[in-house]
Design an enzyme around this catalytic site. Structure first.
Site, mmCIF file in Angstrom:
data_model
loop_
_atom_site.group_PDB
_atom_site.id
_atom_site.type_symbol
_atom_site.label_atom_id
_atom_site.label_comp_id
_atom_site.label_asym_id
_atom_site.label_seq_id
_atom_site.Cartn_x
_atom_site.Cartn_y
_atom_site.Cartn_z
ATOM 1 C CG HIS A 1 -2.177 7.692 0.077
ATOM 2 N ND1 HIS A 1 -3.360 7.161 -0.372
ATOM 3 C CD2 HIS A 1 -1.241 6.748 -0.175
ATOM 4 C CE1 HIS A 1 -3.153 5.957 -0.860
ATOM 5 N NE2 HIS A 1 -1.869 5.680 -0.760
ATOM 6 C CG ASP B 1 -6.242 8.989 -0.754
ATOM 7 O OD1 ASP B 1 -5.317 9.734 -1.154
ATOM 8 O OD2 ASP B 1 -6.034 7.888 -0.227
ATOM 9 C CB SER C 1 -1.407 4.025 -3.582
ATOM 10 O OG SER C 1 -1.807 3.380 -2.420
#
Length: 358
Positions: free
Chosen positions: A96, A127, A210
Protein backbone atom coordinates in the site's frame (compact mmCIF):
# COMPACT_ATOMS: atom_id res chain seq x y z
CA UNK A 1 -1.80 5.58 5.18
CA UNK A 2 -1.96 3.09 8.05
CA UNK A 3 -5.57 2.22 8.75
CA UNK A 4 -7.15 -0.94 10.11
CA UNK A 5 -10.80 -1.91 10.01
CA UNK A 6 -10.45 -4.24 13.00
CA UNK A 7 -12.46 -3.51 16.12
CA UNK A 8 -10.47 -2.44 19.16
CA UNK A 9 -11.32 -2.20 22.84
CA UNK A 10 -10.87 1.07 24.69
CA UNK A 11 -8.98 0.53 27.94
CA UNK A 12 -8.81 3.05 30.79
CA UNK A 13 -5.75 2.44 32.95
CA UNK A 14 -6.04 3.40 36.63
CA UNK A 15 -3.07 5.75 36.97
CA UNK A 16 -3.62 6.19 40.66
CA UNK A 17 -2.95 2.48 41.13
CA UNK A 18 0.43 2.87 39.49
CA UNK A 19 1.30 5.79 41.81
CA UNK A 20 0.29 3.84 44.91
CA UNK A 21 2.28 0.83 43.80
CA UNK A 22 5.37 2.96 43.29
CA UNK A 23 4.96 4.43 46.74
CA UNK A 24 4.71 0.99 48.31
CA UNK A 25 7.77 -0.29 46.48
CA UNK A 26 9.71 2.78 47.57
CA UNK A 27 9.38 1.80 51.21
CA UNK A 28 6.71 4.04 52.76
CA UNK A 29 7.28 2.78 56.31
CA UNK A 30 10.19 5.18 56.93
CA UNK A 31 12.27 2.52 58.71
CA UNK A 32 14.92 0.15 57.40
CA UNK A 33 15.23 -3.53 58.29
CA UNK A 34 18.78 -3.76 56.94
CA UNK A 35 20.55 -1.94 59.70
CA UNK A 36 22.01 0.54 57.25
CA UNK A 37 21.96 4.23 58.09
CA UNK A 38 20.66 4.97 54.58
CA UNK A 39 16.98 4.56 53.64
CA UNK A 40 16.17 1.58 51.42
CA UNK A 41 15.16 3.89 48.58
CA UNK A 42 18.66 5.40 48.57
CA UNK A 43 20.26 1.95 48.48
CA UNK A 44 18.18 1.00 45.46
CA UNK A 45 18.76 4.25 43.59
CA UNK A 46 22.25 3.47 42.27
CA UNK A 47 21.43 -0.01 40.84
CA UNK A 48 18.20 1.33 39.35
CA UNK A 49 20.05 4.15 37.61
CA UNK A 50 22.66 1.69 36.35
CA UNK A 51 19.91 -0.50 34.91
CA UNK A 52 18.33 2.51 33.23
CA UNK A 53 21.67 3.57 31.79
CA UNK A 54 22.25 0.06 30.44
CA UNK A 55 18.82 0.02 28.78
CA UNK A 56 19.42 3.44 27.30
CA UNK A 57 22.73 2.28 25.87
CA UNK A 58 20.99 -0.80 24.42
CA UNK A 59 18.44 1.44 22.70
CA UNK A 60 21.12 3.72 21.33
CA UNK A 61 23.13 0.79 20.01
CA UNK A 62 20.10 -0.69 18.23
CA UNK A 63 19.27 2.67 16.67
CA UNK A 64 22.86 3.09 15.50
CA UNK A 65 22.87 -0.45 14.06
CA UNK A 66 19.50 -0.48 12.29
CA UNK A 67 18.40 3.07 11.47
CA UNK A 68 20.82 3.38 8.50
CA UNK A 69 18.88 0.49 6.91
CA UNK A 70 15.48 2.22 7.19
CA UNK A 71 14.63 4.58 4.34
CA UNK A 72 11.88 6.99 3.38
CA UNK A 73 9.96 6.19 0.18
CA UNK A 74 8.25 8.93 -1.80
CA UNK A 75 5.63 7.86 -4.33
CA UNK A 76 3.37 10.19 -6.30
CA UNK A 77 0.42 9.82 -3.93
CA UNK A 78 1.93 8.41 -0.77
CA UNK A 79 4.79 8.59 1.66
CA UNK A 80 6.09 5.62 3.58
CA UNK A 81 9.12 3.74 4.79
CA UNK A 82 11.19 0.80 3.64
CA UNK A 83 13.92 -1.53 4.85
CA UNK A 84 17.12 -2.24 2.91
CA UNK A 85 16.91 -5.95 2.16
CA UNK A 86 20.30 -6.65 0.59
CA UNK A 87 23.46 -4.93 -0.66
CA UNK A 88 22.16 -5.07 -4.25
CA UNK A 89 19.72 -2.25 -3.59
CA UNK A 90 16.52 -4.21 -2.93
CA UNK A 91 14.18 -2.56 -0.44
CA UNK A 92 11.15 -4.25 1.12
CA UNK A 93 8.08 -2.22 2.02
CA UNK A 94 4.27 -2.43 2.06
CA UNK A 95 2.25 -2.84 -1.11
CA UNK A 96 0.00 0.00 0.00
CA UNK A 97 3.04 2.30 0.18
CA UNK A 98 3.92 1.75 -3.48
CA UNK A 99 0.28 1.68 -4.61
CA UNK A 100 0.11 1.65 -8.39
CA UNK A 101 3.36 3.56 -8.85
CA UNK A 102 6.37 2.12 -10.68
CA UNK A 103 9.07 4.65 -9.79
CA UNK A 104 10.06 6.20 -6.46
CA UNK A 105 12.47 8.49 -4.66
CA UNK A 106 14.29 6.93 -1.73
CA UNK A 107 15.98 8.95 1.00
CA UNK A 108 18.34 7.51 3.60
CA UNK A 109 18.34 8.60 7.27
CA UNK A 110 21.52 10.60 6.68
CA UNK A 111 19.49 13.10 4.67
CA UNK A 112 21.65 12.66 1.61
CA UNK A 113 20.39 13.17 -1.93
CA UNK A 114 17.35 11.08 -2.80
CA UNK A 115 17.96 8.03 -4.99
CA UNK A 116 15.74 6.73 -7.79
CA UNK A 117 14.14 3.31 -7.45
CA UNK A 118 11.85 1.10 -9.52
CA UNK A 119 9.20 -1.42 -8.55
CA UNK A 120 10.27 -5.06 -8.75
CA UNK A 121 6.95 -6.58 -7.69
CA UNK A 122 3.98 -5.76 -5.48
CA UNK A 123 2.01 -8.48 -3.69
CA UNK A 124 -1.14 -6.85 -2.27
CA UNK A 125 -2.46 -10.16 -0.90
CA UNK A 126 0.21 -9.96 1.83
CA UNK A 127 0.63 -6.17 1.61
CA UNK A 128 4.31 -6.52 0.71
CA UNK A 129 6.39 -5.14 -2.15
CA UNK A 130 10.02 -4.92 -3.21
CA UNK A 131 11.57 -1.96 -5.01
CA UNK A 132 15.16 -1.64 -6.25
CA UNK A 133 17.51 1.32 -6.36
CA UNK A 134 18.60 2.09 -9.90
CA UNK A 135 22.06 2.90 -8.60
CA UNK A 136 23.39 1.36 -5.40
CA UNK A 137 25.11 4.01 -3.24
CA UNK A 138 28.32 3.29 -1.37
CA UNK A 139 27.89 2.01 2.14
CA UNK A 140 24.37 0.64 1.65
CA UNK A 141 23.64 -1.47 4.73
CA UNK A 142 21.14 -4.33 4.69
CA UNK A 143 19.08 -5.03 7.80
CA UNK A 144 19.15 -8.35 9.64
CA UNK A 145 15.83 -10.21 9.95
CA UNK A 146 14.88 -12.30 12.98
CA UNK A 147 13.24 -15.71 13.21
CA UNK A 148 9.57 -14.93 13.88
CA UNK A 149 9.18 -18.14 15.87
CA UNK A 150 11.42 -16.64 18.56
CA UNK A 151 9.37 -13.47 19.01
CA UNK A 152 7.72 -13.45 22.44
CA UNK A 153 5.12 -11.32 24.16
CA UNK A 154 6.79 -8.77 26.43
CA UNK A 155 9.92 -8.28 24.31
CA UNK A 156 11.08 -4.68 24.10
CA UNK A 157 10.93 -3.33 20.55
CA UNK A 158 11.62 -0.15 18.61
CA UNK A 159 9.61 1.04 15.60
CA UNK A 160 11.64 2.97 13.00
CA UNK A 161 10.36 4.87 10.00
CA UNK A 162 9.04 8.18 8.72
CA UNK A 163 5.70 8.85 10.45
CA UNK A 164 3.98 11.91 8.95
CA UNK A 165 7.12 12.48 6.89
CA UNK A 166 9.35 12.85 9.95
CA UNK A 167 12.24 10.71 8.72
CA UNK A 168 14.42 8.68 11.08
CA UNK A 169 11.81 8.65 13.84
CA UNK A 170 12.00 6.00 16.55
CA UNK A 171 9.35 4.91 19.07
CA UNK A 172 9.52 2.19 21.68
CA UNK A 173 7.16 -0.37 23.14
CA UNK A 174 6.73 -4.09 23.65
CA UNK A 175 5.39 -7.05 21.71
CA UNK A 176 1.80 -7.11 22.94
CA UNK A 177 0.70 -10.31 21.17
CA UNK A 178 1.67 -12.64 18.34
CA UNK A 179 -0.32 -14.64 15.81
CA UNK A 180 -2.96 -11.98 15.21
CA UNK A 181 -5.10 -12.20 12.05
CA UNK A 182 -5.93 -8.71 10.80
CA UNK A 183 -8.03 -7.53 7.86
CA UNK A 184 -6.96 -4.31 6.18
CA UNK A 185 -9.51 -1.91 4.68
CA UNK A 186 -9.46 -0.77 1.07
CA UNK A 187 -10.09 2.88 1.78
CA UNK A 188 -7.20 5.30 2.24
CA UNK A 189 -4.94 3.25 0.01
CA UNK A 190 -5.33 -0.07 1.84
CA UNK A 191 -5.07 -3.30 -0.12
CA UNK A 192 -7.94 -5.14 1.59
CA UNK A 193 -5.55 -7.94 2.55
CA UNK A 194 -6.26 -10.37 5.36
CA UNK A 195 -2.95 -11.23 6.98
CA UNK A 196 -2.30 -13.96 9.54
CA UNK A 197 0.47 -14.29 12.10
CA UNK A 198 0.77 -10.55 12.68
CA UNK A 199 2.86 -9.15 15.55
CA UNK A 200 0.91 -6.74 17.75
CA UNK A 201 2.93 -3.97 19.40
CA UNK A 202 2.44 -1.01 21.70
CA UNK A 203 5.13 0.96 19.83
CA UNK A 204 3.48 3.91 18.07
CA UNK A 205 2.70 3.27 14.39
CA UNK A 206 1.46 6.30 12.47
CA UNK A 207 0.89 7.13 8.78
CA UNK A 208 4.31 7.01 7.16
CA UNK A 209 5.60 4.24 9.45
CA UNK A 210 4.25 1.69 6.98
CA UNK A 211 7.01 -0.44 5.51
CA UNK A 212 9.52 0.50 8.20
CA UNK A 213 11.11 -1.72 10.81
CA UNK A 214 9.98 -3.20 14.12
CA UNK A 215 13.25 -4.15 15.79
CA UNK A 216 14.31 -6.17 18.83
CA UNK A 217 17.22 -5.34 21.13
CA UNK A 218 19.46 -7.69 19.14
CA UNK A 219 19.24 -5.22 16.24
CA UNK A 220 17.08 -7.61 14.22
CA UNK A 221 13.93 -6.73 12.30
CA UNK A 222 11.07 -8.79 13.74
CA UNK A 223 8.39 -7.28 11.53
CA UNK A 224 7.30 -4.64 9.03
CA UNK A 225 4.88 -2.13 10.65
CA UNK A 226 1.73 -2.09 8.53
CA UNK A 227 -1.43 -1.17 10.40
CA UNK A 228 -2.61 0.91 13.31
CA UNK A 229 -5.88 -0.19 14.88
CA UNK A 230 -8.86 2.14 14.46
CA UNK A 231 -11.97 2.51 16.61
CA UNK A 232 -15.15 2.82 14.53
CA UNK A 233 -16.91 4.36 17.54
CA UNK A 234 -14.45 7.24 17.37
CA UNK A 235 -14.96 7.89 13.69
CA UNK A 236 -12.17 5.55 12.65
CA UNK A 237 -9.52 7.38 14.67
CA UNK A 238 -6.32 5.47 15.37
CA UNK A 239 -6.12 3.77 18.75
CA UNK A 240 -2.83 4.56 20.53
CA UNK A 241 -0.73 1.57 21.49
CA UNK A 242 -2.29 -0.99 19.13
CA UNK A 243 -0.32 -1.53 15.96
CA UNK A 244 0.46 -4.54 13.80
CA UNK A 245 3.54 -5.68 11.88
CA UNK A 246 3.96 -8.41 9.27
CA UNK A 247 6.28 -11.02 10.84
CA UNK A 248 9.87 -11.12 9.59
CA UNK A 249 9.76 -14.74 8.47
CA UNK A 250 6.80 -14.04 6.19
CA UNK A 251 8.57 -10.92 4.88
CA UNK A 252 11.62 -13.01 4.01
CA UNK A 253 9.53 -15.76 2.40
CA UNK A 254 7.85 -13.28 0.05
CA UNK A 255 10.84 -10.97 -0.53
CA UNK A 256 13.22 -13.85 -1.34
CA UNK A 257 10.88 -15.04 -4.10
CA UNK A 258 10.48 -11.54 -5.53
CA UNK A 259 14.24 -10.93 -5.54
CA UNK A 260 14.92 -14.31 -7.14
CA UNK A 261 12.04 -14.66 -9.60
CA UNK A 262 10.58 -11.17 -9.92
CA UNK A 263 7.25 -12.40 -8.54
CA UNK A 264 5.68 -14.55 -5.83
CA UNK A 265 5.75 -18.21 -6.85
CA UNK A 266 4.72 -19.81 -3.53
CA UNK A 267 2.43 -17.65 -1.44
CA UNK A 268 1.98 -20.02 1.49
CA UNK A 269 -1.63 -18.78 1.67
CA UNK A 270 -4.40 -21.37 1.92
CA UNK A 271 -7.39 -21.25 -0.42
CA UNK A 272 -10.72 -22.96 -1.04
CA UNK A 273 -10.46 -22.10 -4.75
CA UNK A 274 -13.87 -20.45 -4.90
CA UNK A 275 -15.41 -17.13 -5.84
CA UNK A 276 -17.80 -16.10 -3.09
CA UNK A 277 -19.96 -13.26 -1.82
CA UNK A 278 -21.53 -12.46 1.52
CA UNK A 279 -25.26 -13.21 1.86
CA UNK A 280 -27.69 -12.00 4.52
CA UNK A 281 -30.42 -13.87 6.38
CA UNK A 282 -34.01 -12.99 7.11
CA UNK A 283 -32.82 -10.66 9.89
CA UNK A 284 -30.69 -8.78 7.32
CA UNK A 285 -27.50 -9.81 9.09
CA UNK A 286 -24.57 -11.57 7.35
CA UNK A 287 -25.37 -15.27 7.26
CA UNK A 288 -22.61 -16.90 5.20
CA UNK A 289 -20.59 -16.92 2.00
CA UNK A 290 -22.44 -17.98 -1.13
CA UNK A 291 -20.28 -19.94 -3.58
CA UNK A 292 -20.57 -18.17 -6.92
CA UNK A 293 -18.05 -20.33 -8.74
CA UNK A 294 -15.52 -23.08 -8.02
CA UNK A 295 -12.21 -23.74 -9.70
CA UNK A 296 -12.32 -27.00 -11.63
CA UNK A 297 -10.19 -29.52 -9.76
CA UNK A 298 -9.70 -27.03 -6.92
CA UNK A 299 -10.02 -27.64 -3.20
CA UNK A 300 -13.76 -26.99 -2.88
CA UNK A 301 -14.60 -28.72 -6.16
CA UNK A 302 -12.71 -31.87 -5.12
CA UNK A 303 -14.61 -31.90 -1.80
CA UNK A 304 -18.00 -31.74 -3.53
CA UNK A 305 -18.83 -28.11 -2.80
CA UNK A 306 -20.88 -26.58 -5.62
CA UNK A 307 -21.96 -23.12 -6.82
CA UNK A 308 -25.05 -22.11 -4.85
CA UNK A 309 -23.82 -23.65 -1.60
CA UNK A 310 -23.53 -21.27 1.35
CA UNK A 311 -20.44 -21.67 3.51
CA UNK A 312 -21.09 -21.08 7.21
CA UNK A 313 -18.02 -22.55 8.94
CA UNK A 314 -14.36 -23.43 8.42
CA UNK A 315 -12.80 -25.51 11.17
CA UNK A 316 -14.05 -24.10 14.48
CA UNK A 317 -14.68 -20.63 13.02
CA UNK A 318 -18.00 -19.26 11.82
CA UNK A 319 -17.77 -17.51 8.44
CA UNK A 320 -20.73 -15.14 8.09
CA UNK A 321 -18.83 -12.87 5.66
CA UNK A 322 -16.10 -13.10 3.02
CA UNK A 323 -13.80 -11.26 5.46
CA UNK A 324 -14.45 -13.88 8.13
CA UNK A 325 -13.73 -16.59 5.57
CA UNK A 326 -10.44 -14.93 4.62
CA UNK A 327 -9.48 -14.67 8.29
CA UNK A 328 -10.28 -18.35 8.88
CA UNK A 329 -8.16 -19.38 5.89
CA UNK A 330 -5.30 -17.09 6.96
CA UNK A 331 -4.82 -19.31 10.01
CA UNK A 332 -4.35 -22.37 7.76
CA UNK A 333 -1.70 -23.55 5.30
CA UNK A 334 -1.96 -25.08 1.82
CA UNK A 335 -2.40 -28.83 2.12
CA UNK A 336 -4.14 -28.65 5.53
CA UNK A 337 -7.30 -30.71 5.89
CA UNK A 338 -10.14 -28.72 7.44
CA UNK A 339 -13.82 -29.29 8.14
CA UNK A 340 -16.06 -27.04 6.05
CA UNK A 341 -19.72 -26.59 6.95
CA UNK A 342 -22.14 -25.41 4.29
CA UNK A 343 -25.83 -25.16 3.56
CA UNK A 344 -27.48 -26.61 0.46
CA UNK A 345 -31.24 -26.52 -0.10
CA UNK A 346 -31.71 -25.44 3.53
CA UNK A 347 -29.87 -28.55 4.76
CA UNK A 348 -26.55 -28.28 6.57
CA UNK A 349 -23.65 -30.46 5.38
CA UNK A 350 -20.08 -30.99 6.53
CA UNK A 351 -17.13 -32.11 4.42
CA UNK A 352 -13.37 -32.33 4.76
CA UNK A 353 -11.42 -30.12 2.35
CA UNK A 354 -7.73 -30.32 1.51
CA UNK A 355 -6.87 -26.65 1.10
CA UNK A 356 -5.24 -25.32 -2.05
CA UNK A 357 -2.97 -22.32 -2.50
CA UNK A 358 -3.57 -18.83 -3.82
Amino acid sequence: MDRSRTRSARLLLPLTSAVCAAALLGGCSGSSQSGSSQPAAHQAAAPAKADADDLQQDYQKVIKDVLPSVVQIDAADSLGSGVVYDDRGHIVTNAHVVGKEKTFRVTSPTGEEAHAAKLVFSYPEQDLAVIKLTKVPDGLKAAKFADSAKVEVGQLVLAMGSPLGLSSSVTQGIVSATGRTVSEGRTGGGTGATIGGMVQTSAAINPGNSGGALVNLDSQVIGIPTLAAADPELGGSAVPGIGFAIPASMVKTIADQIVKDGKVTDSGRAALDITGRTVVGDDLRPAGVAVVDTKSGGAADEAGIEPGDILVGVGDADVPTTTALAEALAAQKPGDKVKVTYSRDDTEHTTEVTLGER
